[in-house]
Design a protein around this motif. Structure first.
Motif, PDB file in Angstrom:
ATOM      1  N   SER A 152      23.266  -5.368  25.812  1.00  0.00           N
ATOM      2  CA  SER A 152      22.456  -5.906  26.917  1.00  0.00           C
ATOM      3  C   SER A 152      22.709  -5.181  28.230  1.00  0.00           C
ATOM      4  O   SER A 152      21.765  -4.881  28.979  1.00  0.00           O
ATOM      5  N   LYS A 153      23.970  -4.907  28.538  1.00  0.00           N
ATOM      6  CA  LYS A 153      24.273  -4.255  29.814  1.00  0.00           C
ATOM      7  C   LYS A 153      23.695  -2.840  29.861  1.00  0.00           C
ATOM      8  O   LYS A 153      23.209  -2.385  30.896  1.00  0.00           O
ATOM      9  N   LEU A 154      23.721  -2.182  28.717  1.00  0.00           N
ATOM     10  CA  LEU A 154      23.127  -0.850  28.643  1.00  0.00           C
ATOM     11  C   LEU A 154      21.610  -0.943  28.832  1.00  0.00           C
ATOM     12  O   LEU A 154      21.024  -0.157  29.588  1.00  0.00           O
ATOM     13  N   PHE A 199      28.914  -0.655  26.124  1.00  0.00           N
ATOM     14  CA  PHE A 199      28.376  -0.618  24.774  1.00  0.00           C
ATOM     15  C   PHE A 199      29.114  -1.644  23.924  1.00  0.00           C
ATOM     16  O   PHE A 199      30.288  -1.914  24.133  1.00  0.00           O
ATOM     17  N   ASP A 200      28.429  -2.188  22.947  1.00  0.00           N
ATOM     18  CA  ASP A 200      29.072  -3.023  21.940  1.00  0.00           C
ATOM     19  C   ASP A 200      29.903  -4.154  22.543  1.00  0.00           C
ATOM     20  O   ASP A 200      31.069  -4.327  22.207  1.00  0.00           O
ATOM     21  N   ASP A 201      29.302  -4.951  23.431  1.00  0.00           N
ATOM     22  CA  ASP A 201      30.010  -6.081  24.031  1.00  0.00           C
ATOM     23  C   ASP A 201      29.918  -7.273  23.074  1.00  0.00           C
ATOM     24  O   ASP A 201      29.144  -8.217  23.291  1.00  0.00           O
ATOM     25  N   MET A 229      16.411 -10.470  35.314  1.00  0.00           N
ATOM     26  CA  MET A 229      17.066 -11.018  36.499  1.00  0.00           C
ATOM     27  C   MET A 229      18.199 -10.127  36.979  1.00  0.00           C
ATOM     28  O   MET A 229      18.368  -9.898  38.178  1.00  0.00           O
ATOM     29  N   GLN A 230      18.983  -9.578  36.024  1.00  0.00           N
ATOM     30  CA  GLN A 230      20.138  -8.756  36.407  1.00  0.00           C
ATOM     31  C   GLN A 230      19.699  -7.455  37.072  1.00  0.00           C
ATOM     32  O   GLN A 230      20.250  -7.059  38.103  1.00  0.00           O
TER      33      GLN A 230
END
Length: 497
Positions: free
Chosen positions: A54-56, A38-40, A13-14
Motif C-alpha cells: 500500500s505505501k508503495l 515493500f511487503d508490509d 487520502m494519504q
C-alpha cells in the motif's frame, strides 16, 4: 476474510495529505519514511484489507513529484549488518531497493552514506553505486549528537555534510533498516536548503503507532509487540496535549527527541513549524479503519503470534529473551489474551492427545471451520493438515486420496536413499509438488490446487516446532503460523531444522 480497512480510501487520502504538506513549505518536503515500504505484512495482518504494498502504491500516485534517497550507515556496511527478514546485508539491500523502486517507475536520485568513515568496504560500495549511475553523498558523525544543538546546526555540524542534490518537490528518505540516520539526513538537508534560501519542510511517515486511536487499542499494542525486542513504548503525546488539548498517541523515541528536533528547527528556520511529534506525522491509516472489531481481533491474534515466535526463537537459538518475553506477556495481559484460547490451538492439541501425543497441526479456514492433521507414515502433520484443508475447501470427501501412496513412495525413496534424508515423510512443499503432478490427470486434485489462494490469512497451529521448509511454505501461502516451543524429539541434543 473479513475486511476492517479501506485500502482505496487510504491510498487516496494519504497521497492527498502529503500533497497538502508539500504546499505548506517552499514546494520542497523531506519525508522520512519509517517501516517497510515493500511487503508490509505486519500492517496487512493487523489491518485486514491493508495491502502489503500500500505505501508503495501511495507513492506511485505521487511519482511525478517524488524522488527517493536511500540512506545507509557506514557502520552497517563495515559490520555487514544483516536484514533478518531477507537474510541479506544492508548494502546489498540498498541495491535491492534501488532495483525495486526503479522497476515500478520511482526515481532514485542518490544514496547517502551516513556516519561516514573511510574504510575499504565503504569505498567499494560507493564505487559500485557510481558504476551503476547512482550518485553517492557523505554525511559525517557530529560530536555531541543529538544534544549539542548549537554545534549540530552550524558549519561544524550539518555544514560539513555533503548537500544532497535533489530535483523534485517530494524527497522520500528511506533506508534498509532502523538506525540508518533518516531523520538526521532530513534535518541536514533542511540546514543546507535554508542556506540556499529554500524554505523546505520535514515530515515523518510512520504507520504505527496510529496516532488517532486509543493508546491501548489492540492495533497499537500489536505494534509494541512487533518492536518488543527494541523495547519501544507507545505513549500519549504530552506536547500535543499541551498545545491543543487533544489526546494522541506517539512512541517514546519520537517524544523523547522532539525537544531537540524542535530546537534544531528554530535554529535552522527561525521558528519551528510543529508543536508536537504528532504534528510532524502525515499518517492517515486511522481514518481508514472501517470495522474496528475486525481490526481489534486481528491485532489480538498478532500479539499471540509474536509471543509464540519469541518462545520458539528462544528454544531454537538457546538465547534467553526474558526482557522481550516479559514485555509480550504484559501486552497479552493488556489485551486480555491467554495461550490456548484460540480454537486452532485447542483442536491441534486435541488431535495430538487422541494419537498418543504425536505431533499434530490445525488450520482455521475462512468460515471458521478448523481442520486438523496428524503425523503419519507418509506425511508430516503440517502437510496432512494442508491436504485436509484443501479437500474441505474444494468439497472433496476426507477419505479421498488426492495423491496415491504409490506416487508418494518414490519421493520418499529419493529423500532417504539418494539425498541422505532421515525423515521419509513429505513436507508441505513436497506434497504440493506431488499434488500438482496429480492435478494433470485427476480432476479432484486440480480442484484442490485451485483452492490454494483461499488459504491466505488462515491461522495454523502446530504442537511442535516445524522445519524451516514447512515454515517457509506456509508463509509463502500467506498463512499465519504459530508453533508450540517443543521439538518433536525433545531428547535429542542436536536439532536439525
Amino acid at each position: 476474510m473479513k475486511i476492517g480497512f479501506d485500502n482505496d480510501k487510504y491510498l487516496s487520502m494519504q497521497s492527498e495529505h502529503i500533497r497538502e504538506r508539500i504546499k505548506k513549505f517552499d514546494n520542497k518536503l523531506y519525508l522520512e519514511f519509517g517501516g517497510k515500504l515493500f511487503d508490509d505484512y505486519h500492517a496487512s495482518r493487523v489491518l485486514p484489507g491493508f495491502q502489503p504494498d500500500s505505501k508503495l502504491q501511495m507513492l506511485l500516485q505521487l511519482k511525478d513529484q517524488a524522488e527517493v534517497v536511500i540512506v545507509i550507515s557506514a557502520e552497517d556496511i563495515i559490520s555487514n549488518k544483516i536484514r533478518g527478514d531477507y537474510g541479506i546485508t544492508y548494502d546489498l539491500d540498498v541495491l535491492r531497493l534501488i532495483d525495486a523502486f526503479q522497476e515500478v517507475g520511482l526515481y532514485v536520485g542518490s544514496v547517502c552514506v551516513t556516519k561516514y568513515a573511510a574504510a575499504p568496504e565503504v569505498e567499494a560500495f560507493e564505487k559500485r553505486l557510481n558504476s551503476l549511475g547512482i550518485r553517492t553523498f557523505r554525511h559525517y558523525k557530529i560530536p555531541g549528537y543529538p544534544n549539542d544543538v548549537a554545534r549540530i546546526v552550524s558549519d561544524e555540524g550539518y555544514g560539513k555534510n555533503d548537500y544532497i542534490e535533489t530535483q523534485r518537490p517530494l524527497v522520500v528518505i528511506t533506508a534498509p533498516g532502523p538506525g540508518s540516520g533518516k531523520m538526521a539526513t532530513c534535518l541536514s538537508q533542511l540546514y543546507h536548503e535554508y542556506k540556499r534560501g529554500v524554505k523546505a519542510g520535514y515530515a515523518k511517515f510512520e504507520t504505527f503507532p496510529i496516532w488517532n486511536i486509543p493508546l491501548k487499542h489492540p492495533v497499537n499494542l500489536a505494534y509494541e509487540a512487533a518492536t518488543a525486542d527494541l523495547n519501544d513504548v507507545n505513549m500519549i503525546d504530552p506536547f500535543h496535549l499541551e498545545a491543543y488539548g487533544v489526546t494522541t498517541v506517539n512512541y517514546n523515541r519520537d517524544i523523547e527527541i522532539f525537544p531537540v528536533v524542535n530546537a534544531m528547527f528554530e535554529l535552522i528556520a527561525g521558528k519551528s513549524p510543529y508543536k508536537s511529534p504528532t504534528d510532524m506525522g502525515v499518517n492517515m491509516a486511522g481514518n481508514c479503519i472501517v470495522d474496528d472489531a475486525v481490526c481489534r481481533e486481528a491485532s489480538r491474534k498478532e500479539i499471540l503470534r509474536r509471543y509464540f515466535k519469541c518462545l520458539c526463537e528462544q528454544k531454537i537459538t538457546g538465547t534467553v529473551k526474558e526482557t522481550e518475553r516479559y514485555k509480550l506477556e504484559l501486552l497479552m495481559n493488556q489485551a486480555d489474551l491467554t495461550v490456548g484460547q484460540r480454537e486452532v490451538e485447542k483442536q491441534a492439541h486435541a488431535r495430538s492427545e487422541s494419537t498418543g501425543g504425536a505431533p499434530a497441526a490445525a488450520i482455521e479456514l475462512p468460515d471458521g471451520t478448523v481442520v486438523t492433521g496428524k503425523t503419519g507414515p507418509l506425511l508430516g502433520a503440517a502437510a496432512s493438515a494442508l491436504m485436509n484443508a484443501l479437500k474441505v475447501l474444494a468439497g472433496i470427501p476426507q477419505e479421498t486420496d488426492l495423491v496415491s501412496a504409490a506416487s508418494i513412495e518414490p519421493i520418499q525413496t529419493l529423500k532417504t536413499n539418494y539425498l541422505g534424508g532421515k525423515n521419509p515423510r513429505l513436507h508441505t512443499d513436497e506434497i504440493l509438488i506431488a499434488l500438482s503432478s496429480s492435478a494433470a490427470s485427476n480432476e479432484q486434485a486440480a480442484a484442490a490446487m485451485h483452492q490454494l489462494p483461499n488459504l491466505k490469512g488462515c491461522d495454523v497451529h502446530s504442537t511442535v516446532l516445524l522445519s524451516g521448509v514447512d515454515t517457509s511454505t506456509l508463509n509463502r501461502l500467506g498463512m499465519y503460523l504459530t508453533c508450540d516451543p517443543v521439538y518433536e524429539e525433545e531428547d535429542r541434543k542436536y536439532h536439525k531444522q
